[in-house]
Design a protein around this motif. Sequence first.
Motif, PDB file in Angstrom:
ATOM      1  N   GLU A 156      31.673 -41.369  44.043  1.00 27.30           N
ATOM      2  CA  GLU A 156      31.697 -41.094  45.518  1.00 27.30           C
ATOM      3  C   GLU A 156      32.559 -40.314  45.980  1.00 27.30           C
ATOM      4  N   ARG A 157      33.691 -40.603  45.604  1.00 26.20           N
ATOM      5  CA  ARG A 157      34.951 -40.049  46.193  1.00 26.20           C
ATOM      6  C   ARG A 157      35.165 -38.717  45.504  1.00 26.20           C
ATOM      7  N   TYR A 158      34.964 -38.589  44.067  1.00 27.18           N
ATOM      8  CA  TYR A 158      34.855 -37.384  43.383  1.00 27.18           C
ATOM      9  C   TYR A 158      33.808 -36.396  43.846  1.00 27.18           C
ATOM     10  N   ALA A 159      32.780 -36.939  44.251  1.00 25.81           N
ATOM     11  CA  ALA A 159      31.653 -36.071  44.666  1.00 25.81           C
ATOM     12  C   ALA A 159      31.922 -35.560  45.959  1.00 25.81           C
ATOM     13  N   LEU A 160      32.562 -36.257  46.820  1.00 19.96           N
ATOM     14  CA  LEU A 160      32.994 -35.801  48.101  1.00 19.96           C
ATOM     15  C   LEU A 160      33.936 -34.534  48.015  1.00 19.96           C
ATOM     16  N   GLN A 161      34.819 -34.581  46.906  1.00 23.84           N
ATOM     17  CA  GLN A 161      35.789 -33.719  46.637  1.00 23.84           C
ATOM     18  C   GLN A 161      35.215 -32.564  45.722  1.00 23.84           C
ATOM     19  N   SER A 162      33.937 -32.295  45.670  1.00 24.91           N
ATOM     20  CA  SER A 162      33.245 -31.571  44.680  1.00 24.91           C
ATOM     21  C   SER A 162      33.860 -31.436  43.030  1.00 24.91           C
ATOM     22  N   ASN A 163      34.101 -32.612  42.949  1.00 27.07           N
ATOM     23  CA  ASN A 163      34.750 -32.792  41.597  1.00 27.07           C
ATOM     24  C   ASN A 163      33.620 -33.543  40.551  1.00 27.07           C
ATOM     25  N   PHE A 164      32.486 -32.727  40.276  1.00 27.37           N
ATOM     26  CA  PHE A 164      31.187 -33.311  39.837  1.00 27.37           C
ATOM     27  C   PHE A 164      31.344 -33.851  38.425  1.00 27.37           C
ATOM     28  N   ARG A 165      32.273 -33.296  37.505  1.00 23.63           N
ATOM     29  CA  ARG A 165      32.639 -33.599  36.363  1.00 23.63           C
ATOM     30  C   ARG A 165      33.027 -35.061  36.272  1.00 23.63           C
ATOM     31  N   GLN A 166      34.244 -35.217  37.258  1.00 17.60           N
ATOM     32  CA  GLN A 166      34.494 -36.753  37.201  1.00 17.60           C
ATOM     33  C   GLN A 166      33.531 -37.619  38.002  1.00 17.60           C
TER      34      GLN A 166
END
Length: 205
Positions: A156-166
């Motif tokens: 969730e945290r990475y998705a919110l940061q737009s780091n969709f790979r992680q």
Amino acid sequence: MLVKFNGFIGNPGYNLRRFKRGDNSELATLGRAIAFHRLPKPKKARQHVDRLIKMRPKDAFYHELRGQILLESGNARAAVASYRRAAQLAPKEPLILGGLGRAMLANGSGASVKSALSVLQKAYARDPRDSSTLRNLGLAYARTGQPGQASVVTAERYALQSNFRQAEIHAKRAQGLLPRGTTGWLKANDIIALARKVNARKKKR
């Protein structure tokens, strides 16, 4: 709010010079507390934040600031006490709950970590988009033996940061650890779907 914002963003030396030597107003005291914290001069920072609390003993955010100063200067146990007082005064404020959970994690004991998890879950329920809360919630899940849930909130945290790979990597890890069809598994599935959709758009550009 403006003094606090400038205090944490601006140059601490410059912020100290903004206030005249004889100015003992609330705003000047707040500005000095933050500036000394950032220099760092924790003893002076605590002195000034204690003055603020004497001025406004029921201001939850002054107790929260005291907790932050204590925590970031290495005194997690005392920080927990300050954050607890802040949470008593503002029990529904996610920023304060998140800070309390962070301090509890830093305090380190098993009971403290379990309490931290409960507090961080409350903070997350009130503000699920706070990156700091998500990071600490993931740590709390990991330290209480729940790696699947830790992977979900990390995704969730990475998705919110737009780091969709992680985000996809951690969501896949979560699905491998959680029972199929559970809330965490379904949330991880949604993140994977979103990540693939975003990545597909990027490839078309």
